[in-house]
Write an enzyme that holds these catalytic residues in place. Structure first.
Site, PDB file in Angstrom:
ATOM      1  N   HIS A 115      -3.517  -4.084 -10.746  1.00  0.00           N
ATOM      2  CA  HIS A 115      -4.362  -2.929 -11.054  1.00  0.00           C
ATOM      3  C   HIS A 115      -4.863  -2.998 -12.486  1.00  0.00           C
ATOM      4  CE1 HIS A 115      -3.315  -0.601  -7.411  1.00  0.00           C
ATOM      5  NE2 HIS A 115      -2.163  -1.256  -7.514  1.00  0.00           N
ATOM      6  N   CYS A 142      -5.170   5.716  -3.123  1.00  0.00           N
ATOM      7  CA  CYS A 142      -4.443   4.468  -3.278  1.00  0.00           C
ATOM      8  C   CYS A 142      -3.117   4.798  -3.933  1.00  0.00           C
ATOM      9  CB  CYS A 142      -5.231   3.477  -4.136  1.00  0.00           C
ATOM     10  SG  CYS A 142      -4.342   1.937  -4.476  1.00  0.00           S
ATOM     11  N   GLY A 148      -2.121   2.465  -6.710  1.00  0.00           N
ATOM     12  CA  GLY A 148      -3.024   2.757  -7.817  1.00  0.00           C
ATOM     13  C   GLY A 148      -2.602   3.996  -8.588  1.00  0.00           C
ATOM     14  N   GLU A 186     -10.715  -0.540  -4.401  1.00  0.00           N
ATOM     15  CA  GLU A 186      -9.662  -1.438  -3.936  1.00  0.00           C
ATOM     16  C   GLU A 186     -10.249  -2.791  -3.544  1.00  0.00           C
ATOM     17  OE1 GLU A 186      -6.336  -0.103  -1.620  1.00  0.00           O
ATOM     18  OE2 GLU A 186      -7.205   1.909  -1.458  1.00  0.00           O
ATOM     19  N   CYS A 244       0.863  -1.180   0.000  1.00  0.00           N
ATOM     20  CA  CYS A 244       0.000   0.000   0.000  1.00  0.00           C
ATOM     21  C   CYS A 244       0.897   1.228   0.000  1.00  0.00           C
ATOM     22  CB  CYS A 244      -0.921   0.007   1.212  1.00  0.00           C
ATOM     23  SG  CYS A 244      -1.886   1.536   1.387  1.00  0.00           S
TER      24      CYS A 244
END
Length: 282
Positions: free
Chosen positions: A162, A220, A223, A211, A71
């Site tokens: 992703h 994110c 992301g 997510e 993360c």
């Protein structure tokens, strides 16, 4: 259990110092503390642990109890947590994660960390390594049938998978309906994080994110990195310059250095409050 609530542009987690605490069932604790009515309220739980290969280890769990690999917003807060709590005493640190060791540069103001630059590593573009089911080696601007609607996606892994897709208007998107369809699509065997992106200009992108395991979040970091990479691959942004990615919780600066093939993310890390919670009811 003593804890610290922290957030990186609205992506909030409960952090626990596992140099001092032992968590027997982190999945159950994650579900308990993440509840915004009966717990502390967060997108998940992050344990800051000792490491034999880095300054510390980040062990993260989503709000549904599933374990996450990485993360970006969370790791910036891990860096702040480690420095502000005296676990580390330097401005350049390493953090071990399930997706490898990450290297972080800390910006210190008044003795506390205010922002962090993270070397997020190299993006993974090979479909089977992300993983994405595809007859192509890479999935770049490829059509995907999601419950009868065709979306063009670009698939990138930043240590977690992703799918990036582009829209003219992300604000009106019914993400609560569309997000789960992407997350649980048969072409994503490990589920997927999905970024819905509007190109504002060649150095500015706006995104919303669904997510896996957490639903829509305010931000994110991985992301945002995936979006910068995907947008470069699709020729939508300038190369080798920082790209501003605007998320619901704030902005991140993302640079994909093509020569190094490394992605750098810079953004804030904030402590919200500290406290203690009784886990006996779990």
């Amino acid at each position: 259990m003593k804890f610290t609530k922290m957030q990186g542009i609205g992506n909030d987690y409960v952090y626990v110092n596992c140099f001092e605490e032992t968590i027997a069932d982190p999945s159950a604790v994650a579900r308990f503390v993440s509840d915004r009515h009966f717990g502390i309220g967060s997108d998940g739980l992050i344990l800051v642990k000792p490491s034999d290969v880095a300054d510390c280890e980040m062990d993260m769990y989503n709000l549904d109890g599933s374990q996450g690999a990485m993360c970006g917003n969370g790791i910036r807060c891990v860096a702040k947590f480690a420095y502000d709590h005296g676990i580390v005493h330097k401005k350049n640190i390493t953090v071990n994660t399930k997706s490898g060791i990450k290297y972080l540069d800390l910006d210190i103001k008044d003795g506390k960390v205010s922002s962090v630059k993270v070397n997020m590593g190299s993006p993974i573009l090979t479909a089977k390594m992300i993983p994405v089911v595809s007859d192509k080696e890479q999935v770049i601007n490829q059509p995907l049938d999601v419950n009868g609607t065709i979306w063009n996606i670009t698939a990138v892994s930043m240590g977690n998978p992703h799918a990036v897709t582009y829209m003219e208007d992300v604000n009106s998107l019914d993400i609560e309906k569309v997000g789960p369809m992407f997350e649980n699509h048969i072409n994503f065997p490990d589920r997927i994080n999905t970024e819905f992106v509007k190109v504002i200009d060649r150095r500015t992108l706006q995104m919303r994110v669904w997510e896996r395991g957490s639903g829509e979040t305010l931000a994110c970091g991985t992301g945002a990195c995936a979006v910068a990479v995907a947008s470069t691959l699709n020729g939508l942004v300038d190369e080798d310059v920082p790209i501003t990615v605007k998320l619901l919780g704030g902005d991140l600066q993302i640079l994909w250095n093509r020569q190094e093939n490394l992605v750098y993310m810079t953004g804030p890390a904030t402590t919200v409050f500290e406290g203690e919670i009784d886990l006996s009811s779990i």
